[in-house]
Design a protein around this motif. Structure first.
Motif, mmCIF file in Angstrom:
data_model
loop_
_atom_site.group_PDB
_atom_site.id
_atom_site.type_symbol
_atom_site.label_atom_id
_atom_site.label_comp_id
_atom_site.label_asym_id
_atom_site.label_seq_id
_atom_site.Cartn_x
_atom_site.Cartn_y
_atom_site.Cartn_z
ATOM 1 N N ALA A 1 0.307 -0.365 -4.601
ATOM 2 C CA ALA A 1 1.283 -0.923 -5.539
ATOM 3 C C ALA A 1 2.490 0.007 -5.550
ATOM 4 O O ALA A 1 2.335 1.214 -5.693
ATOM 5 C CB ALA A 1 0.675 -1.045 -6.926
ATOM 6 N N MET B 1 3.127 -5.279 -4.482
ATOM 7 C CA MET B 1 2.116 -4.729 -3.581
ATOM 8 C C MET B 1 2.598 -4.786 -2.141
ATOM 9 O O MET B 1 3.203 -5.773 -1.720
ATOM 10 C CB MET B 1 0.830 -5.528 -3.693
ATOM 11 C CG MET B 1 0.057 -5.211 -4.956
ATOM 12 S SD MET B 1 -1.416 -6.234 -5.017
ATOM 13 C CE MET B 1 -0.672 -7.861 -4.970
ATOM 14 N N ARG C 1 -7.361 -1.776 -2.618
ATOM 15 C CA ARG C 1 -6.586 -0.585 -2.970
ATOM 16 C C ARG C 1 -7.455 0.667 -2.801
ATOM 17 O O ARG C 1 -6.992 1.698 -2.325
ATOM 18 C CB ARG C 1 -6.081 -0.700 -4.404
ATOM 19 C CG ARG C 1 -4.811 0.041 -4.631
ATOM 20 C CD ARG C 1 -3.948 -0.519 -5.755
ATOM 21 N NE ARG C 1 -4.691 -0.832 -6.938
ATOM 22 C CZ ARG C 1 -4.594 -1.988 -7.598
ATOM 23 N NH1 ARG C 1 -3.771 -2.932 -7.208
ATOM 24 N NH2 ARG C 1 -5.311 -2.205 -8.677
#
Lengths: 231, 231
Positions: free
Chosen positions: A71, A77, A64
């Motif tokens: 998300a 996700m 991320r």
């Protein structure tokens, strides 16, 4: 365990999180995941790989950070378009970069400045040249150029390449470049060239000259830095 | 909450982990942490920042991925020398990079190839030139050069710059460069130059010529690619 081979094993091997991170990245590439594609959730991944959810959560958090995954509310996700330079931006701290990395960055900026001529000539517009002229006219009267003046002129050239990654990359490198050069000038002599090339000269060539003339002039313009190259 | 401003807030704001990661990196820079310096432990950080240990663990895991920190047995976490290109290496997946990032990388390789001349001439050694000669002699007899032949010649040039970061950076960019070019040649015409410059010609100039001659020849050598630059 055989103590002989034990001694020759790497002192730091991959952590469980490193391994899960690598497995996930390979999985995405091999299955040709594209931005927007939904990913399996944390629990599914943990079960398939037979590792704890904490480990999976850490690995996903790393991805991320790089912008590879996102998300989304109610969608879980998804794959995302990464930020190419996010990782490099975060580690450009002169206190922790090795001396050799810092020198490499110093040289990389010189390499890049010399390489952009073709792109500048291919993409220059009358508007660009007007803006650049305003910058060099303003600087012509100054007895000495500040770091901000340098950034203003060279930054405008980076803009004119039309390459956003290059632009951002150069502006990331600049502080390290300055830092390395500042440590050099206290220890070495750097003679200015006999016939220096000014920002104004570079502008005139960019306006009316050729990429070759521009590279030649840029080399003289940067000669104070080129003289520091260790052979 | 005012619904008017609420609507205009960013859809995705920073997560708690993003914020802790940023705070930690700022904390390291502001306190001039150097490689080897001991860091506060996970629990201390969680208490000071008043966040959960899971959030701190995730943030630290990100920094470990970038090589900024390391866990040492019995010494806890210490500051480390980061790997400058670790972050960029992980996201160079053509399936997820944006088209504009891929084009930027294509151009970045061309910029770099043109910019290295000074470094090649400053650092070439008789041993380098012998090795390069062996490569070009071998390639002279071939009717067409494979991707591996290209990598062998250009890779040797990257070696000769003596700049490890540049070397690694170029080899990271190469697959994306090839990928972008492969998608271009199906759609556009790319005429070869009337008087092409071969690897052998480049070698001869590097041996007996000047940086300027080399850049000029390299530009012709890469002209198939330069012709694709959008104006």
């Amino acid at each position: 365990m055989n103590p002989k081979t034990g001694l020759l094993e790497p002192l730091e091997s991959l952590s469980m999180t490193d391994r899960v991170e690598n497995i996930l990245r390979e999985y995405f590439t091999e299955n040709a995941f594209k931005p927007g594609d939904a990913l399996p959730n944390e629990m599914e991944i943990a079960q398939k790989l037979n590792v704890s959810r904490n480990v999976v959560r850490e690995a996903l958090s790393r991805l991320r950070m790089l912008g590879m995954i996102e998300a989304r509310p109610r969608r879980g996700m998804i794959m995302a378009q990464p930020d190419l330079l996010a990782g490099i931006e975060k580690v450009l701290n002169p206190f922790i970069l090795s001396k050799s990395n810092q020198n490499d960055i110093f040289e990389l900026r010189l390499i890049l400045e010399m390489g952009i001529a073709e792109f500048l000539f291919a993409r220059k517009t009358p508007k660009d040249l007007d803006e650049l002229e305003a910058i060099v006219e303003k600087q012509k009267g100054l007895p000495v150029l500040s770091k901000e003046d340098e950034i203003e002129f060279h930054g405008k050239l980076y803009d004119m390449t039309g390459n956003e990654t290059f632009q951002r990359f150069q502006s990331l490198l600049f502080p390290v470049f300055e830092h390395v050069f500042a440590t050099m000038v206290t220890t070495t002599e750097h003679a200015a060239p006999a016939n220096p090339v000014s920002h104004y000269d570079l502008f005139k060539i960019l306006k009316d000259g050729t990429p070759e003339e521009f590279r030649k002039a840029m080399h003289i313009h940067l000669s104070v830095y080129y003289n520091t190259i260790r052979r």
